[in-house]
Motif scaffolding. Structure first.
Motif, short mmCIF file in Angstrom:
data_model
loop_
_atom_site.label_atom_id
_atom_site.label_comp_id
_atom_site.label_asym_id
_atom_site.label_seq_id
_atom_site.Cartn_x
_atom_site.Cartn_y
_atom_site.Cartn_z
N ALA A 355 0.87 -1.18 0.00
CA ALA A 355 0.00 0.00 0.00
C ALA A 355 0.90 1.22 0.00
CB ALA A 355 -0.93 0.01 1.21
N ILE A 356 0.57 2.19 -0.81
CA ILE A 356 1.31 3.44 -0.87
C ILE A 356 0.36 4.57 -0.49
CG2 ILE A 356 0.91 3.95 -3.32
CD1 ILE A 356 4.37 4.22 -1.82
N TRP A 357 0.80 5.46 0.36
CA TRP A 357 -0.02 6.57 0.83
C TRP A 357 0.57 7.88 0.32
CZ3 TRP A 357 -3.79 5.85 5.03
CH2 TRP A 357 -3.90 4.53 5.46
N ALA A 358 -0.28 8.73 -0.21
CA ALA A 358 0.15 10.03 -0.72
C ALA A 358 -0.92 11.06 -0.37
CB ALA A 358 0.35 9.98 -2.22
N PRO A 359 -0.55 12.35 -0.29
CA PRO A 359 -1.57 13.37 -0.03
C PRO A 359 -2.70 13.28 -1.05
CG PRO A 359 0.63 14.34 0.13
CD PRO A 359 0.81 12.93 -0.40
N LYS A 360 -3.93 13.42 -0.57
CA LYS A 360 -5.10 13.30 -1.43
C LYS A 360 -4.96 14.21 -2.64
CE LYS A 360 -10.14 13.28 -1.24
NZ LYS A 360 -11.33 13.51 -0.38
N GLY A 361 -5.17 13.64 -3.82
CA GLY A 361 -5.03 14.40 -5.06
C GLY A 361 -3.70 14.19 -5.76
N ILE A 362 -2.70 13.64 -5.04
CA ILE A 362 -1.39 13.37 -5.63
C ILE A 362 -1.41 11.95 -6.20
CG2 ILE A 362 1.08 13.20 -5.23
CD1 ILE A 362 -0.05 16.03 -4.92
N SER A 363 -1.00 11.81 -7.45
CA SER A 363 -1.10 10.51 -8.13
C SER A 363 -0.02 9.54 -7.65
CB SER A 363 -0.98 10.70 -9.64
OG SER A 363 -2.03 11.49 -10.15
N THR A 364 -0.38 8.27 -7.63
CA THR A 364 0.58 7.19 -7.40
C THR A 364 0.52 6.27 -8.62
OG1 THR A 364 -1.09 5.87 -6.24
CG2 THR A 364 0.33 7.27 -4.90
N VAL A 365 1.69 5.76 -9.03
CA VAL A 365 1.80 5.01 -10.29
C VAL A 365 2.70 3.81 -10.09
CG1 VAL A 365 2.55 5.15 -12.71
CG2 VAL A 365 1.51 7.14 -11.63
N VAL A 366 2.35 2.69 -10.73
CA VAL A 366 3.25 1.55 -10.82
C VAL A 366 3.78 1.49 -12.26
CG1 VAL A 366 3.43 -0.96 -10.76
CG2 VAL A 366 2.10 0.23 -9.01
N ARG A 367 5.10 1.31 -12.41
CA ARG A 367 5.69 1.33 -13.74
C ARG A 367 6.85 0.34 -13.81
NH1 ARG A 367 8.98 7.09 -12.87
NH2 ARG A 367 10.79 6.11 -11.88
N ARG A 368 7.33 0.10 -15.01
CA ARG A 368 8.52 -0.71 -15.22
C ARG A 368 9.71 0.00 -14.55
NH1 ARG A 368 11.83 -0.75 -20.77
NH2 ARG A 368 13.57 -2.06 -20.10
N PRO A 369 10.62 -0.75 -13.89
CA PRO A 369 11.71 -0.09 -13.15
C PRO A 369 12.62 0.72 -14.07
CG PRO A 369 11.53 -2.41 -12.51
CD PRO A 369 10.63 -2.21 -13.71
N LEU A 370 12.98 1.89 -13.61
CA LEU A 370 13.95 2.72 -14.31
C LEU A 370 15.35 2.22 -14.03
CD1 LEU A 370 15.01 5.23 -15.80
CD2 LEU A 370 14.65 6.56 -13.73
N VAL A 371 15.61 1.78 -12.82
CA VAL A 371 16.95 1.34 -12.42
C VAL A 371 17.00 -0.17 -12.37
CG1 VAL A 371 18.71 1.45 -10.63
CG2 VAL A 371 17.25 3.45 -11.09
#
Length: 371
Positions: A355-371
Motif C-alpha cells: 500500500a502506498i499513501w500520498a496526499p489526497k489528489g497526488i497521483s501514485t503510479v506503478v511502472r517498469r523499473p527505471l533502475v
C-alpha cells in the motif's frame, strides 16, 4: 503613445507589462518600467521579487489560459522540444499532448539527468524514456538526456534542435517545474553571454506567456508556459518545504531489507506499507528527506504523534495545508517502481502486495523499473 501604453513584455516570464493594476499579470511601477527600458531589460514586479527575494505572488492565469496559449503550436509547422523531468517523469507528462503538437515532430528531452548516479547507464535511461513515451502515444524523432548544469550537454541539445528544426520555429513545452526556463537560460548564455535572463524557481508556473529567442535565420526558439498539474506535489507544499522534493544534487538511493507488515514513512508526505512479501526495497528520494521505518501495526499512532516534527516536511505550518494521506493498494507480479508523483519512488520486488499513501489528489503510479 507613451511608454506605459506600448506593448512591452517581461523578459522573465513573458507577461505583458502594465503599470495600472497591482493584482493583474505583468504589473510593474512606472518608475521601474522607465529604468528597465533604459537598460533594455524589463521585468514585471512578480519576477523582480521572485528573482531577488524568492517570493512568489499569486497570479490570475488559469489552466484554460495556459492551454489556449499552447493551442497555436498545432497550427504552426515547427519542431516540438518536449521537456520532461527524469526524476518526476510520470508527473511531468502532458495529458493529451497530441492535441498540441499535431503532425509536428517531437524531440523528447529528459532533463535533470545529473541527479542520477553515474553508475546508471544513460543508454538504458534513454531506452526506458522512449518506451514510457510510446506508452503515452508519443513517437519522438529522437531522445536526449540533458542537464542545465552541463554546458556540453546544452551544446548537444542546441545542435540536435538545429538538426531537426530545418529552418522552422522550435517550441519548448512541458509541465511546470521540469526546468525548461533554466535550459533556455543556458542556451541564451551560450549564444550571447547573458546569464539568468528568464525567471526560474522551484515554484510552479513561473513562465506566464511564451518567450521568443531568435535563431540566426529569423525563426524563433519559443519557451511556452508550463502546463499546470494541480496534482503535482509542489502545489501542496510551502516554498520552504519544496527543497525536500526537488533534488539539486545526485540522489543517493537507500535500500531497506523489509519483511511484510513493515512501514516506511517519507517525512510526513508519504508512506509505504509492505503487506506481504519480503526482500530489498530501494528508495529514490531527495537526499535530505528523512525516511523512518516502523511496524505496520504502529504506523497510524507513529504518524499522528510525529507528523510535523520528527516526520517533516511538512513542518507545523505546512501541515495546515497538506491534504490527508490517501491509501492506494497494489499487487506486484514483477519487480516494479512504485511512484509518488513529485516526491520519488521505490523499487519493490516481484510477488509483493503493498500500500502506498500520498496526499489526497497526488497521483501514485506503478511502472517498469527505471533502475
Amino acid at each position: 503613445m507613451d511608454q506605459a501604453e506600448e506593448e512591452v513584455y517581461c523578459i522573465g516570464c513573458g507577461a505583458k507589462i502594465q503599470t495600472t493594476n497591482k493584482d493583474q499579470l505583468g504589473y510593474t511601477p512606472q518608475s521601474a518600467l522607465d529604468k528597465g527600458l533604459e537598460k533594455g531589460e524589463v521585468y514585471c514586479q512578480r519576477c523582480f521579487r521572485l528573482r531577488h527575494y524568492n517570493e512568489i505572488a499569486p497570479v490570475s492565469l488559469t489552466d484554460d489560459d495556459f492551454l489556449r496559449l499552447l493551442s497555436q503550436i498545432r497550427d504552426d509547422d515547427a519542431l516540438i522540444v518536449y521537456v520532461v523531468d527524469m526524476f518526476d517523469f510520470n508527473g511531468s507528462m502532458i495529458p493529451g499532448i497530441h492535441r498540441f503538437v499535431g503532425d509536428n515532430p517531437v524531440l523528447l528531452v529528459g532533463n535533470k539527468e545529473d541527479i542520477f548516479p553515474k553508475s546508471l547507464k544513460r543508454n538504458k535511461m534513454k531506452e526506458w524514456l522512449k518506451q514510457q513515451a510510446n506508452l503515452q502515444g508519443i513517437r519522438p524523432v529522437d531522445v536526449l538526456l540533458t542537464s542545465a548544469k552541463n554546458l556540453d550537454e546544452i551544446e548537444i541539445l542546441l545542435n540536435t534542435i538545429e538538426k531537426y528544426r530545418k529552418n522552422r520555429n522550435a517550441y519548448v513545452v512541458g509541465v511546470t517545474n521540469v526546468g525548461k526556463s533554466t535550459l533556455i537560460n543556458q542556451i541564451i548564455r551560450i549564444n550571447n553571454g547573458t546569464q539568468n535572463l528568464i525567471t526560474t524557481s522551484r515554484f510552479p508556473g513561473t513562465t506566464l506567456d511564451k518567450i521568443e529567442i531568435p535563431f540566426e535565420d529569423g525563426k524563433m526558439l519559443i519557451d511556452t508556459p508550463g502546463i499546470v498539474h494541480e496534482d503535482q506535489m509542489a502545489h501542496v507544499l510551502t516554498g520552504k518545504d519544496l527543497k525536500y522534493v526537488s533534488p539539486q544534487k545526485t540522489i543517493k538511493p537507500k535500500t531497506f531489507q523489509l519483511d511484510d507488515q513493515q512501514t516506511l514513512f517519507f517525512g510526513g508526505l508519504g508512506r509505504f506499507d509492505y503487506l506481504s512479501g519480503h526482500g530489498a526495497v530501494s528508495t529514490y528520494f531527495e537526499n535530505n528527506l528523512m525516511i523512518h521505518r516502523t511496524k505496520l501495526s504502529n504506523a497510524e499512532n507513529f504518524y499522528t504523534k510525529h507528523v510535523g516534527e520528527l516526520l517533516t516536511p511538512p513542518d507545523k505550518e505546512g501541515l495546515k495545508n497538506l491534504p490527508e494521506l490517501q491509501r492506494h493498494e497494489f499487487h506486484l507480479n514483477e519487480k516494479s517502481d512504485v511512484v509518488i508523483e513529485g516526491l520519488g519512488w521505490l523499487t519493490v520486488p516481484s510477488h509483493s502486495t503493498i500500500a502506498i499513501w500520498a496526499p489526497k489528489g497526488i497521483s501514485t503510479v506503478v511502472r517498469r523499473p527505471l533502475v
